[in-house]
Design a protein around this motif. Structure first.
Motif, PDB file in Angstrom:
ATOM      1  N   THR A   1      24.937  -5.495 -18.131  1.00 16.70           N
ATOM      2  CA  THR A   1      24.915  -5.402 -19.546  1.00 16.70           C
ATOM      3  C   THR A   1      25.341  -3.850 -20.099  1.00 16.70           C
ATOM      4  O   THR A   1      26.135  -3.747 -20.732  1.00 16.70           O
ATOM      5  CB  THR A   1      23.674  -5.972 -20.285  1.00 16.70           C
ATOM      6  N   ALA A   2      24.671  -2.987 -19.634  1.00 13.25           N
ATOM      7  CA  ALA A   2      24.743  -1.621 -19.595  1.00 13.25           C
ATOM      8  C   ALA A   2      26.035  -1.054 -19.478  1.00 13.25           C
ATOM      9  O   ALA A   2      26.962  -0.526 -20.179  1.00 13.25           O
ATOM     10  CB  ALA A   2      23.521  -0.791 -19.160  1.00 13.25           C
ATOM     11  N   LEU A   3      26.649  -1.504 -18.218  1.00 14.41           N
ATOM     12  CA  LEU A   3      28.001  -0.891 -17.753  1.00 14.41           C
ATOM     13  C   LEU A   3      29.047  -1.573 -18.677  1.00 14.41           C
ATOM     14  O   LEU A   3      29.929  -0.817 -19.073  1.00 14.41           O
ATOM     15  CB  LEU A   3      28.250  -1.479 -16.353  1.00 14.41           C
ATOM     16  N   ILE A   4      28.827  -2.733 -18.986  1.00 14.65           N
ATOM     17  CA  ILE A   4      30.041  -3.348 -19.833  1.00 14.65           C
ATOM     18  C   ILE A   4      29.915  -2.836 -21.238  1.00 14.65           C
ATOM     19  O   ILE A   4      30.922  -2.411 -21.894  1.00 14.65           O
ATOM     20  CB  ILE A   4      29.684  -5.080 -20.126  1.00 14.65           C
ATOM     21  N   SER A   5      28.876  -2.435 -21.727  1.00 13.30           N
ATOM     22  CA  SER A   5      28.795  -1.658 -22.952  1.00 13.30           C
ATOM     23  C   SER A   5      29.298  -0.430 -22.911  1.00 13.30           C
ATOM     24  O   SER A   5      30.031  -0.089 -24.000  1.00 13.30           O
ATOM     25  CB  SER A   5      27.425  -1.602 -23.553  1.00 13.30           C
ATOM     26  N   ILE A   6      29.103   0.302 -22.030  1.00 11.63           N
ATOM     27  CA  ILE A   6      29.570   1.657 -21.573  1.00 11.63           C
ATOM     28  C   ILE A   6      31.080   1.799 -21.679  1.00 11.63           C
ATOM     29  O   ILE A   6      31.757   2.485 -22.325  1.00 11.63           O
ATOM     30  CB  ILE A   6      28.947   2.454 -20.415  1.00 11.63           C
TER      31      ILE A   6
ATOM     32  N   VAL B   1      28.500  11.537 -27.998  1.00  8.36           N
ATOM     33  CA  VAL B   1      27.524  11.268 -27.438  1.00  8.36           C
ATOM     34  C   VAL B   1      27.460  10.652 -26.216  1.00  8.36           C
ATOM     35  O   VAL B   1      28.006   9.540 -26.070  1.00  8.36           O
ATOM     36  CB  VAL B   1      26.490  10.672 -28.368  1.00  8.36           C
ATOM     37  N   PHE B   2      26.580  10.942 -25.104  1.00  9.66           N
ATOM     38  CA  PHE B   2      26.527  10.227 -24.061  1.00  9.66           C
ATOM     39  C   PHE B   2      25.885   8.822 -24.286  1.00  9.66           C
ATOM     40  O   PHE B   2      24.729   8.849 -24.930  1.00  9.66           O
ATOM     41  CB  PHE B   2      25.524  11.057 -23.167  1.00  9.66           C
ATOM     42  N   PRO B   3      26.625   7.848 -23.848  1.00  9.89           N
ATOM     43  CA  PRO B   3      26.119   6.556 -24.134  1.00  9.89           C
ATOM     44  C   PRO B   3      24.627   6.167 -23.748  1.00  9.89           C
ATOM     45  O   PRO B   3      24.201   6.597 -22.506  1.00  9.89           O
ATOM     46  CB  PRO B   3      26.801   5.472 -23.518  1.00  9.89           C
ATOM     47  N   LYS B   4      23.621   5.698 -24.524  1.00  8.99           N
ATOM     48  CA  LYS B   4      22.319   5.499 -24.315  1.00  8.99           C
ATOM     49  C   LYS B   4      22.174   4.329 -23.146  1.00  8.99           C
ATOM     50  O   LYS B   4      21.088   4.566 -22.458  1.00  8.99           O
ATOM     51  CB  LYS B   4      21.586   5.244 -25.825  1.00  8.99           C
ATOM     52  N   GLU B   5      23.128   3.487 -22.938  1.00  5.71           N
ATOM     53  CA  GLU B   5      23.179   2.506 -22.080  1.00  5.71           C
ATOM     54  C   GLU B   5      22.773   3.152 -20.701  1.00  5.71           C
ATOM     55  O   GLU B   5      22.503   2.402 -19.776  1.00  5.71           O
ATOM     56  CB  GLU B   5      24.332   1.529 -22.207  1.00  5.71           C
TER      57      GLU B   5
END
Length: 99
Positions: free
Chosen positions: A13-18, A81-85
């Motif tokens: 999920t994090a990778l997809i969001s990033i 901003v560096f993605p929080k994910e």
């Protein structure tokens, strides 16, 4: 060995969001599973045409769970901003960006 392994859901999920935030898509994602094919052994990680690229370790939970250990991106030229994910990528040992 890792044929029946799946990417940790929170990392997937994090990778997809990033990548959505970066207007990119991870290649290749077969059937929605990030940690299959070359991502497991990293054999294609350095090839410029594979951008972005990931490497996974699928030895967790008796070879049923994969964790993303490397992420390679090339010349995205993104600002902000560096993605929080990235916090969900607990096993990420290398973030590699070429310029």
């Amino acid at each position: 060995m890792a044929q029946n392994a799946a990417t940790d859901p929170s990392e997937a999920t994090a990778l997809i969001s990033i990548f959505k935030q970066w207007d990119m898509q991870a290649l290749p994602i077969n059937g929605g599973e990030q940690c299959i094919g070359f991502a497991i052994n990293g054999s294609e990680f350095e090839k410029p045409e594979n951008n972005p690229a990931i490497t996974c370790d699928c030895t967790y939970d008796k070879n049923t769970t994969c964790h993303i250990t490397k992420l390679r991106v090339h010349a995205l030229n993104k600002r902000g901003v560096f993605p929080k994910e990235f916090e969900a990528l607990r096993y990420l040992a290398l973030l590699y960006e070429e310029t």
